[in-house]
Design an enzyme around this catalytic site. Structure first.
Site, PDB file in Angstrom:
ATOM      1  N   LYS A   1     168.200  49.369  88.836  1.00 14.30           N
ATOM      2  CA  LYS A   1     168.675  49.467  87.438  1.00 14.30           C
ATOM      3  C   LYS A   1     170.041  48.818  87.257  1.00 14.30           C
ATOM      4  O   LYS A   1     170.248  48.060  86.328  1.00 14.30           O
ATOM      5  CB  LYS A   1     168.855  50.939  87.009  1.00 14.30           C
ATOM      6  CG  LYS A   1     167.632  51.741  86.820  1.00 14.30           C
ATOM      7  CD  LYS A   1     167.968  53.083  86.173  1.00 14.30           C
ATOM      8  CE  LYS A   1     168.889  53.972  86.960  1.00 14.30           C
ATOM      9  NZ  LYS A   1     168.359  54.569  88.185  1.00 14.30           N
TER      10      LYS A   1
ATOM     11  N   ARG B   1     168.690  61.322  81.124  1.00 16.52           N
ATOM     12  CA  ARG B   1     167.991  61.752  82.339  1.00 16.52           C
ATOM     13  C   ARG B   1     167.270  63.070  82.144  1.00 16.52           C
ATOM     14  O   ARG B   1     166.592  63.521  83.060  1.00 16.52           O
ATOM     15  CB  ARG B   1     169.004  61.915  83.472  1.00 16.52           C
ATOM     16  CG  ARG B   1     169.088  60.721  84.434  1.00 16.52           C
ATOM     17  CD  ARG B   1     170.235  61.007  85.370  1.00 16.52           C
ATOM     18  NE  ARG B   1     170.172  60.454  86.669  1.00 16.52           N
ATOM     19  CZ  ARG B   1     170.868  59.384  87.072  1.00 16.52           C
ATOM     20  NH1 ARG B   1     171.574  58.693  86.236  1.00 16.52           N
ATOM     21  NH2 ARG B   1     170.821  59.012  88.340  1.00 16.52           N
TER      22      ARG B   1
ATOM     23  N   ARG C   1     172.912  50.547 101.131  1.00 22.85           N
ATOM     24  CA  ARG C   1     173.724  49.954 100.055  1.00 22.85           C
ATOM     25  C   ARG C   1     175.234  50.057 100.316  1.00 22.85           C
ATOM     26  O   ARG C   1     175.711  51.061 100.812  1.00 22.85           O
ATOM     27  CB  ARG C   1     173.475  50.714  98.744  1.00 22.85           C
ATOM     28  CG  ARG C   1     172.168  50.460  98.139  1.00 22.85           C
ATOM     29  CD  ARG C   1     172.112  50.782  96.685  1.00 22.85           C
ATOM     30  NE  ARG C   1     172.533  52.104  96.267  1.00 22.85           N
ATOM     31  CZ  ARG C   1     172.163  52.647  95.114  1.00 22.85           C
ATOM     32  NH1 ARG C   1     171.386  51.988  94.278  1.00 22.85           N
ATOM     33  NH2 ARG C   1     172.589  53.844  94.767  1.00 22.85           N
TER      34      ARG C   1
ATOM     35  N   ARG D   1     178.659  54.672  98.718  1.00 20.19           N
ATOM     36  CA  ARG D   1     178.639  55.902  97.924  1.00 20.19           C
ATOM     37  C   ARG D   1     178.325  57.096  98.817  1.00 20.19           C
ATOM     38  O   ARG D   1     177.448  57.008  99.665  1.00 20.19           O
ATOM     39  CB  ARG D   1     177.584  55.789  96.822  1.00 20.19           C
ATOM     40  CG  ARG D   1     178.062  55.018  95.626  1.00 20.19           C
ATOM     41  CD  ARG D   1     176.955  54.742  94.661  1.00 20.19           C
ATOM     42  NE  ARG D   1     176.164  55.908  94.273  1.00 20.19           N
ATOM     43  CZ  ARG D   1     175.276  55.904  93.290  1.00 20.19           C
ATOM     44  NH1 ARG D   1     175.080  54.805  92.588  1.00 20.19           N
ATOM     45  NH2 ARG D   1     174.582  56.979  93.003  1.00 20.19           N
TER      46      ARG D   1
ATOM     47  N   ARG E   1     167.968  63.467  94.860  1.00 11.85           N
ATOM     48  CA  ARG E   1     168.072  62.666  93.626  1.00 11.85           C
ATOM     49  C   ARG E   1     166.695  62.240  93.147  1.00 11.85           C
ATOM     50  O   ARG E   1     166.418  62.195  91.946  1.00 11.85           O
ATOM     51  CB  ARG E   1     168.970  61.437  93.875  1.00 11.85           C
ATOM     52  CG  ARG E   1     170.444  61.834  93.958  1.00 11.85           C
ATOM     53  CD  ARG E   1     171.289  60.797  94.673  1.00 11.85           C
ATOM     54  NE  ARG E   1     171.391  59.544  93.975  1.00 11.85           N
ATOM     55  CZ  ARG E   1     171.761  58.397  94.569  1.00 11.85           C
ATOM     56  NH1 ARG E   1     172.041  58.358  95.856  1.00 11.85           N
ATOM     57  NH2 ARG E   1     171.840  57.303  93.859  1.00 11.85           N
TER      58      ARG E   1
HETATM   59  P1  AMP Z   1     173.533  56.967  89.416  1.00  6.85           P
HETATM   60  O1  AMP Z   1     174.700  56.094  89.736  1.00  6.85           O
HETATM   61  O2  AMP Z   1     172.914  56.652  88.102  1.00  6.85           O
HETATM   62  O3  AMP Z   1     172.537  57.036  90.539  1.00  6.85           O
HETATM   63  O4  AMP Z   1     174.119  58.458  89.262  1.00  6.85           O
HETATM   64  C1  AMP Z   1     174.780  59.094  90.335  1.00  6.85           C
HETATM   65  C2  AMP Z   1     174.866  60.591  90.067  1.00  6.85           C
HETATM   66  O5  AMP Z   1     175.615  60.810  88.875  1.00  6.85           O
HETATM   67  C3  AMP Z   1     173.528  61.281  89.809  1.00  6.85           C
HETATM   68  O6  AMP Z   1     172.871  61.652  91.012  1.00  6.85           O
HETATM   69  C4  AMP Z   1     173.985  62.494  89.005  1.00  6.85           C
HETATM   70  O7  AMP Z   1     174.584  63.475  89.833  1.00  6.85           O
HETATM   71  C5  AMP Z   1     175.092  61.903  88.138  1.00  6.85           C
HETATM   72  N1  AMP Z   1     174.567  61.374  86.845  1.00  6.85           N
HETATM   73  C6  AMP Z   1     174.556  60.082  86.430  1.00  6.85           C
HETATM   74  N2  AMP Z   1     174.018  59.973  85.211  1.00  6.85           N
HETATM   75  C7  AMP Z   1     173.670  61.230  84.837  1.00  6.85           C
HETATM   76  C8  AMP Z   1     173.044  61.777  83.695  1.00  6.85           C
HETATM   77  N3  AMP Z   1     172.640  60.994  82.665  1.00  6.85           N
HETATM   78  N4  AMP Z   1     172.826  63.112  83.663  1.00  6.85           N
HETATM   79  C9  AMP Z   1     173.213  63.912  84.671  1.00  6.85           C
HETATM   80  N5  AMP Z   1     173.800  63.466  85.800  1.00  6.85           N
HETATM   81  C10 AMP Z   1     174.024  62.140  85.891  1.00  6.85           C
END
Ligand code: AMP
Length: 216
Positions: free
Chosen positions: A13, A88, A127, A161, A172
């Site tokens: 994404k 989400r 990554r 990360r 996740r």
């Molecule tokens: P990502 O970088 O999109 O994989 O997000 C990393 C982490 O941020 C996720 O595993 C969640 O803990 C948190 N996170 C990101 N976006 C959201 C969202 N829209 N709602 C809730 N938690 C989020």
């Protein structure tokens, strides 16, 4: 152009969002990036989010909706945006609908990037990114052209990360399947949803998305 990019963690994404934003000159709205910035800056939301993110769970809806609402008010969203990692949950999607009405924004498309779970674990575990500019790399699939030097900015520092480890990735993925996937029918019923094969090469995924966007 206003898009949502859906897909499990590690589906690409972020990479696709960056490419689309560069092409269309629109804003990249990644709640994951915004939350990581909040954690680094030690803000109230960051302090609330840190442990939750490290455990691979979802941050409370009110926190992410607040972040997106503020972000929509910034000038660069006027030309359009790609939402990456938001909404989400069903509650977030409902709040997003309200925000879109309030800000007079209309969604053009919702793209779902589909990738099998087993592949995601392998992809995420390797990554890393440039500490200077954030350009993304991978131990197996995308090393910098010159060892330890960022292709984009020449930086020599890299980070991984904390939540990119197998145990957290499994959590996740679980959050994605149980809380985020139920949103797909929500957008499909409105005729907005288009799936793409996220297991293809990066440039082929981009081409498939561009094809979808060109017919509307
Ligand atoms: P990502 O970088 O999109 O994989 O997000 C990393 C982490 O941020 C996720 O595993 C969640 O803990 C948190 N996170 C990101 N976006 C959201 C969202 N829209 N709602 C809730 N938690 C989020």
């Amino acid at each position: 152009m206003r898009l949502i990019l859906f897909g499990p963690p590690g589906c690409g994404k972020g990479t696709q969002a960056e490419l689309l934003c560069r092409e269309f000159g629109i804003a990249h709205l990644s709640t994951g990036n915004m939350l990581r910035d909040a954690v680094s800056a030690g803000t109230e939301i960051g302090l609330r989010a840190q442990e939750i993110m490290e455990a691979g769970a979802l941050v409370p809806d009110d926190a992410v909706v607040g972040i997106i609402s503020d972000r929509f008010d910034q000038k660069d969203c006027g030309k359009g945006f790609v939402l990456d990692g938001f909404p989400r949950t069903v509650a977030q999607a409902e709040s997003l609908d309200e925000l879109l009405v309030e800000k007079r924004f209309e969604l053009d498309r919702v793209i779902e990037i589909k990738v099998a779970d087993e592949l995601l674990i392998e992809r995420i575990s390797g990554r890393f990114s440039c500490s200077e500019c954030g350009a993304g790399y991978h131990d197996r699939f995308r090393l910098p052209k010159r060892a330890n030097t960022c292709d984009t900015c020449g930086g020599t520092g890299f980070t991984r990360r904390k939540d990119d480890n197998e145990m957290t990735v499994r959590q996740r993925l679980n959050s994605y399947h149980t809380q985020t996937e139920p949103l797909l029918p929500y957008y499909n019923n409105r005729g907005l949803l288009a799936p793409v094969d996220g297991m293809a090469k990066i440039e082929d995924v981009t081409a498939e998305i561009q094809e979808i966007l060109s017919v509307r």
